[in-house]
Design a protein around this motif. Structure first.
Motif, PDB file in Angstrom:
ATOM      1  N   ARG A   1       4.864   5.984  11.434  1.00  0.00           N
ATOM      2  CA  ARG A   1       6.107   6.127  10.602  1.00  0.00           C
ATOM      3  C   ARG A   1       6.860   4.869  10.614  1.00  0.00           C
ATOM      4  O   ARG A   1       7.426   4.705   9.424  1.00  0.00           O
ATOM      5  CB  ARG A   1       7.163   7.054  11.782  1.00  0.00           C
ATOM      6  CG  ARG A   1       6.855   8.369  12.016  1.00  0.00           C
ATOM      7  CD  ARG A   1       8.081   9.359  12.675  1.00  0.00           C
ATOM      8  NE  ARG A   1       9.148   9.041  11.783  1.00  0.00           N
ATOM      9  CZ  ARG A   1      10.424   8.856  12.595  1.00  0.00           C
ATOM     10  NH1 ARG A   1      10.410   8.795  14.060  1.00  0.00           N
ATOM     11  NH2 ARG A   1      11.578   8.546  11.827  1.00  0.00           N
ATOM     12  N   ALA A   2       6.674   3.912  11.599  1.00  0.00           N
ATOM     13  CA  ALA A   2       7.226   2.537  11.450  1.00  0.00           C
ATOM     14  C   ALA A   2       6.679   1.892  10.262  1.00  0.00           C
ATOM     15  O   ALA A   2       7.199   1.315   9.320  1.00  0.00           O
ATOM     16  CB  ALA A   2       7.246   1.557  12.590  1.00  0.00           C
ATOM     17  N   ARG A   3       5.359   1.980  10.000  1.00  0.00           N
ATOM     18  CA  ARG A   3       4.656   1.289   8.867  1.00  0.00           C
ATOM     19  C   ARG A   3       5.047   2.174   7.696  1.00  0.00           C
ATOM     20  O   ARG A   3       5.480   1.231   6.450  1.00  0.00           O
ATOM     21  CB  ARG A   3       3.147   1.560   9.174  1.00  0.00           C
ATOM     22  CG  ARG A   3       2.387   0.613  10.081  1.00  0.00           C
ATOM     23  CD  ARG A   3       1.089   0.467   9.948  1.00  0.00           C
ATOM     24  NE  ARG A   3       0.605   1.815  10.496  1.00  0.00           N
ATOM     25  CZ  ARG A   3       0.165   2.179  11.519  1.00  0.00           C
ATOM     26  NH1 ARG A   3       0.269   1.190  12.572  1.00  0.00           N
ATOM     27  NH2 ARG A   3      -0.448   3.272  11.874  1.00  0.00           N
ATOM     28  N   GLY A   4       5.238   3.203   7.598  1.00  0.00           N
ATOM     29  CA  GLY A   4       5.701   4.021   6.398  1.00  0.00           C
ATOM     30  C   GLY A   4       7.036   3.438   6.084  1.00  0.00           C
ATOM     31  O   GLY A   4       7.300   3.264   4.766  1.00  0.00           O
ATOM     32  N   ILE A   5       7.930   3.332   6.761  1.00  0.00           N
ATOM     33  CA  ILE A   5       9.384   3.104   6.565  1.00  0.00           C
ATOM     34  C   ILE A   5       9.157   1.624   6.032  1.00  0.00           C
ATOM     35  O   ILE A   5      10.082   1.462   5.143  1.00  0.00           O
ATOM     36  CB  ILE A   5      10.316   3.207   8.030  1.00  0.00           C
ATOM     37  CG1 ILE A   5      10.255   4.614   8.433  1.00  0.00           C
ATOM     38  CG2 ILE A   5      11.353   2.315   7.903  1.00  0.00           C
ATOM     39  CD1 ILE A   5      11.137   4.841   9.878  1.00  0.00           C
ATOM     40  N   CYS A   6       8.786   0.707   6.709  1.00  0.00           N
ATOM     41  CA  CYS A   6       8.677  -0.588   6.183  1.00  0.00           C
ATOM     42  C   CYS A   6       7.848  -0.816   4.913  1.00  0.00           C
ATOM     43  O   CYS A   6       8.623  -1.462   3.745  1.00  0.00           O
ATOM     44  CB  CYS A   6       7.936  -1.505   7.108  1.00  0.00           C
ATOM     45  SG  CYS A   6       8.683  -1.840   8.812  1.00  0.00           S
TER      46      CYS A   6
ATOM     47  N   GLU B   1       8.408  -3.996  17.211  1.00  0.00           N
ATOM     48  CA  GLU B   1       8.019  -5.186  17.384  1.00  0.00           C
ATOM     49  C   GLU B   1       6.604  -5.593  16.841  1.00  0.00           C
ATOM     50  O   GLU B   1       6.162  -6.306  16.139  1.00  0.00           O
ATOM     51  CB  GLU B   1       8.044  -5.952  18.771  1.00  0.00           C
ATOM     52  CG  GLU B   1       7.690  -7.265  19.018  1.00  0.00           C
ATOM     53  CD  GLU B   1       8.751  -8.296  18.291  1.00  0.00           C
ATOM     54  OE1 GLU B   1       8.422  -9.431  18.208  1.00  0.00           O
ATOM     55  OE2 GLU B   1       9.855  -7.693  18.192  1.00  0.00           O
ATOM     56  N   GLU B   2       5.581  -4.694  17.450  1.00  0.00           N
ATOM     57  CA  GLU B   2       4.369  -4.745  17.028  1.00  0.00           C
ATOM     58  C   GLU B   2       3.896  -4.532  15.676  1.00  0.00           C
ATOM     59  O   GLU B   2       3.199  -5.528  14.888  1.00  0.00           O
ATOM     60  CB  GLU B   2       3.564  -3.682  17.850  1.00  0.00           C
ATOM     61  CG  GLU B   2       1.799  -3.635  17.372  1.00  0.00           C
ATOM     62  CD  GLU B   2       1.110  -2.666  18.308  1.00  0.00           C
ATOM     63  OE1 GLU B   2       0.025  -2.540  18.071  1.00  0.00           O
ATOM     64  OE2 GLU B   2       1.771  -2.014  18.942  1.00  0.00           O
ATOM     65  N   VAL B   3       4.526  -3.438  15.095  1.00  0.00           N
ATOM     66  CA  VAL B   3       4.491  -3.315  13.475  1.00  0.00           C
ATOM     67  C   VAL B   3       5.193  -4.544  12.534  1.00  0.00           C
ATOM     68  O   VAL B   3       4.502  -5.130  11.721  1.00  0.00           O
ATOM     69  CB  VAL B   3       5.065  -1.899  13.001  1.00  0.00           C
ATOM     70  CG1 VAL B   3       5.184  -2.033  11.600  1.00  0.00           C
ATOM     71  CG2 VAL B   3       4.321  -1.043  13.688  1.00  0.00           C
TER      72      VAL B   3
ATOM     73  N   PRO C   1       0.883  -1.053   0.234  1.00  0.00           N
ATOM     74  CA  PRO C   1       0.113   0.029  -0.068  1.00  0.00           C
ATOM     75  C   PRO C   1       0.738   1.357  -0.060  1.00  0.00           C
ATOM     76  O   PRO C   1       1.881   1.219   0.337  1.00  0.00           O
ATOM     77  CB  PRO C   1      -0.801  -0.205   1.310  1.00  0.00           C
ATOM     78  CG  PRO C   1      -0.826  -1.503   1.658  1.00  0.00           C
ATOM     79  CD  PRO C   1       0.567  -2.049   1.156  1.00  0.00           C
ATOM     80  N   THR C   2       0.009   2.395  -0.413  1.00  0.00           N
ATOM     81  CA  THR C   2       1.004   3.569  -0.347  1.00  0.00           C
ATOM     82  C   THR C   2       1.544   4.177   0.773  1.00  0.00           C
ATOM     83  O   THR C   2       1.140   3.745   2.133  1.00  0.00           O
ATOM     84  CB  THR C   2      -0.050   4.996  -0.685  1.00  0.00           C
ATOM     85  OG1 THR C   2      -0.573   4.229  -1.829  1.00  0.00           O
ATOM     86  CG2 THR C   2       0.729   6.084  -0.848  1.00  0.00           C
ATOM     87  N   ASP C   3       2.595   4.593   0.818  1.00  0.00           N
ATOM     88  CA  ASP C   3       3.421   4.821   2.144  1.00  0.00           C
ATOM     89  C   ASP C   3       2.603   5.996   3.003  1.00  0.00           C
ATOM     90  O   ASP C   3       2.165   6.883   2.467  1.00  0.00           O
ATOM     91  CB  ASP C   3       4.939   5.787   1.628  1.00  0.00           C
ATOM     92  CG  ASP C   3       5.713   5.895   2.660  1.00  0.00           C
ATOM     93  OD1 ASP C   3       5.275   5.821   3.863  1.00  0.00           O
ATOM     94  OD2 ASP C   3       6.935   5.868   2.588  1.00  0.00           O
ATOM     95  N   LEU C   4       2.497   5.569   4.193  1.00  0.00           N
ATOM     96  CA  LEU C   4       1.606   6.363   4.976  1.00  0.00           C
ATOM     97  C   LEU C   4       2.335   7.605   5.650  1.00  0.00           C
ATOM     98  O   LEU C   4       2.709   7.881   6.773  1.00  0.00           O
ATOM     99  CB  LEU C   4       1.165   5.591   6.300  1.00  0.00           C
ATOM    100  CG  LEU C   4       0.504   4.334   5.772  1.00  0.00           C
ATOM    101  CD1 LEU C   4       0.126   3.565   6.958  1.00  0.00           C
ATOM    102  CD2 LEU C   4      -0.631   4.652   4.919  1.00  0.00           C
TER     103      LEU C   4
END
Length: 254
Positions: A94-99, A128-130, A16-19
């Motif tokens: 931020r973590a989701r967007g980086i990954c 860890e959660e992401v 999906p698109t970077d958040l």
């Protein structure tokens, strides 16, 4: 494994698109500069173009949230952090967007993504959660990563099981997963690839004395992770087919 494939063929499905964590190719999570960030034409040229020529900057047109003359209304609620090129305030976002950004170009192991999040100061519990959530939905799969790596690097570079295992360890893949992935290559397939490598290199060694040819060819196989006994056997057979005498050669000559 029966088909040869490039590493790019094994990228996971498009994410999906970077958040809001910057655009693709921006490792630090900062957005691209906006038009008009530099000095305005009027400020640079004293209110007009110099000598009647074309102005060197681009004039900004007023839009929503901007006052007349191109000045941005900093108090407008419509100006978001993403529009300003700032990273999201929420660490999980931020973590989701980086990954997602890192996974867009090619598959990554969980360890590689964890290292990237730590480098960007994402709290350990958030990371860890992401990462666990990404594993649940299949965006992180170390087993699939290892399988694809073995197939690509063996057929593309001719690497043997030992070298492939070493590379996967550096990427943080679990030992059990590595063993299963490299186990797809049997000894017969590994030796066949070694023969192909020697056949391609053999011509460039013609004109050298026998012992030097032996060391050069066997050394090439050793660097790619082939066992010493297999490397010597394959090279001796290739030299014999060219009329070289190899009966007096032993493992000590390798």
């Amino acid at each position: 494994m029966t088909r040869r494939t490039d590493w790019a063929d094994h990228a996971y499905p498009a994410s999906p698109t970077d958040l809001g964590d910057g655009g693709p190719g921006d490792p630090d999570g900062h957005g691209a500069p906006r038009d008009g960030d530099g000095p305005s034409d009027g400020a640079r040229d004293g209110g007009g173009t110099r000598g009647g020529g074309r102005s060197r900057g681009r004039r900004r047109r007023g839009g929503f949230g901007e006052a007349a003359g191109g000045q941005q209304d900093s108090g407008s609620p419509s100006s978001s952090r993403a529009e300003k090129g700032e990273p999201p305030a929420d660490p999980a976002e931020r973590a989701r967007g980086i990954c997602l950004r890192l996974l867009t170009g090619q598959p990554r192991t969980r360890k590689q993504l964890a290292d990237a999040l730590a480098k960007r100061d994402i709290p350990d519990e958030v990371a860890e959660e992401v990462l666990s959530r990404f594993e649940e939905v299949g965006l992180i799969n170390d087993g699939a990563f290892a399988d694809a790596w073995v197939e690509s690097r063996h057929h593309g570079r001719g690497l043997a099981r030992r070298a492939l295992a070493r590379e996967l360890r550096t990427k943080g893949v679990d030992s059990a997963v590595i063993d299963e992935a490299v186990g797809q290559l049997d000894s017969e397939q590994e030796e066949e690839t070694a023969r192909e490598l020697v056949a391609r290199k053999l011509r460039s060694t013609r004109g050298l004395d026998r012992d030097k040819r032996l060391r050069r060819l066997a050394g090439m196989l050793a660097r790619k992770g082939y066992p010493e006994g297999m490397a010597l056997r394959v090279v001796r057979q290739a030299l014999e087919e060219e009329g070289e005498e190899t009966e007096d050669l032993g493992l000590g000559d390798f």
